[in-house]
Design an enzyme around this catalytic site. Sequence first.
Site, PDB file in Angstrom:
ATOM      1  N   GLU A 328      -4.736   5.792  -2.179  1.00 40.57           N
ATOM      2  CA  GLU A 328      -5.474   5.778  -3.443  1.00 40.57           C
ATOM      3  C   GLU A 328      -5.913   7.198  -3.794  1.00 40.57           C
ATOM      4  O   GLU A 328      -5.703   7.680  -4.909  1.00 40.57           O
ATOM      5  CB  GLU A 328      -6.679   4.859  -3.305  1.00 40.57           C
ATOM      6  CG  GLU A 328      -7.579   4.815  -4.527  1.00 40.57           C
ATOM      7  CD  GLU A 328      -8.861   4.037  -4.268  1.00 40.57           C
ATOM      8  OE1 GLU A 328      -9.515   3.665  -5.258  1.00 40.57           O
ATOM      9  OE2 GLU A 328      -9.224   3.810  -3.092  1.00 40.57           O
ATOM     10  N   HIS A 329      -6.565   7.859  -2.849  1.00 40.99           N
ATOM     11  CA  HIS A 329      -7.011   9.243  -3.024  1.00 40.99           C
ATOM     12  C   HIS A 329      -6.335  10.111  -1.966  1.00 40.99           C
ATOM     13  O   HIS A 329      -6.379   9.777  -0.782  1.00 40.99           O
ATOM     14  CB  HIS A 329      -8.525   9.379  -2.835  1.00 40.99           C
ATOM     15  CG  HIS A 329      -9.337   8.450  -3.675  1.00 40.99           C
ATOM     16  ND1 HIS A 329      -9.891   7.290  -3.183  1.00 40.99           N
ATOM     17  CD2 HIS A 329      -9.698   8.513  -4.983  1.00 40.99           C
ATOM     18  CE1 HIS A 329     -10.561   6.678  -4.136  1.00 40.99           C
ATOM     19  NE2 HIS A 329     -10.453   7.392  -5.247  1.00 40.99           N
TER      20      HIS A 329
END
Length: 434
Positions: A328-329
């Site tokens: 996601e990050h």
Amino acid sequence: MLRIVSHLAEAQAELERICDRTHDDAVVHREASVREIVQAVQRRGDAALIEFTQEFDGFALQAENLRVSGAELDAAYQQIPKELLDAIRLAHHQIEAFHRQRVPKSWVQFGADGEVLGKRYTPVDRAGLYVPGGRAAYPSTVLMNAVPAKVAGVERVVITTPPGPDGSLNPAVLVAAQEAGIEEIYRVGGAQAIAALAYGTATIPKVDVISGPGNIYVTLAKKLVYGTVGIDSLAGPSEVLIIADRSANPRWVAADLLAQAEHDPLAAAILITPDLELATQVGFEVERQLQDHPRRLVTEKAIAHYGLAIVVDSLETAVKLSNQFAPEHLELEVEDPWALVEQVRHAGAIFLGSLTPEAIGDYVAGPNHTLPTSGAARYASALSVETFLKSSSLIEYTAASLQRVARAVDVLATAEGLESHAESVRLRQQSLDR
């Protein structure tokens, strides 16, 4: 506490385990419960919302106070400090400026025989935004969902968010909504809120698109109503993967790992580095910073189960592992992040350099913080203005262009056994030939 792995096969197995952390038997049981909730709201509307809000939130909701009043909205501004209001306004400005640059434009092109082809973008009529409650209040979630919807031109945007036991809503959430131009807010949460937005009740309007994160019950409800309405995504627990070299500050790396872990006991915090000494120092820093952490129980549990430091032979191997995980990050805390970013294929958001912690993207950078999780970055992207838009193809043919392609349409339609398709073109061609 931060486990260090240095064997590639073990690292790959651990990343796969972490990616699949929400795929368990309990989810199947919960889906059956969520289905019952969704069906009850579909059948009984507001009455079911009142019943479930009493059961799950402990508040005796009434139909007349489902919608937040104007007086409550006004009072919210008096209940937050000016510094928080200023921060909300700065974040709103940054997010809006970024998303206005991302609005796709309708277009047409002209062919050699006068035909016109193009694409036209139009917003959905109604959008429903879900803002979670529970462990924390999230005015940033309001902005990250509301701003793209408003920039897209959605005429009616509504918010649902769960009340506290006394029926109150967090004033920062109410202020953020108003700063984004939304005053239609309903005090209902959970799977029942998603069902209300999908099917409508006497009080809550049926919408076309639902966006916003939530717990497993909210996510399962979105999965069940998808098709009746559009949804942004099926978000899982949050995750960060940090690729770092010896230039990275171990205190900063540890802080970034903990910033992700404090979200949820299922949050994942992963470091990949070619430097064993850095991995060791980060592990020590994680333990030190955990000692006085205000959310220690949640954060410690996440680190214990889904925290990991992987030591690899090179930054290239680190990126390969990251691409397999599709985080996601993704933080690139390396000496030359722009040289490394070209190798990155799958990530929801990429944070380049040691002065760009993921928290910057959570709040004020501008790009959306609603991102694909659990490996979905392999095929999905962040929430955007396009979440609230749909496109229509534009096609206009002239006599010359129809004559040019008529025979090909006839042949293809006949090959597929669709005689009326072929005839619809033949009749026009015959008329033009007269």
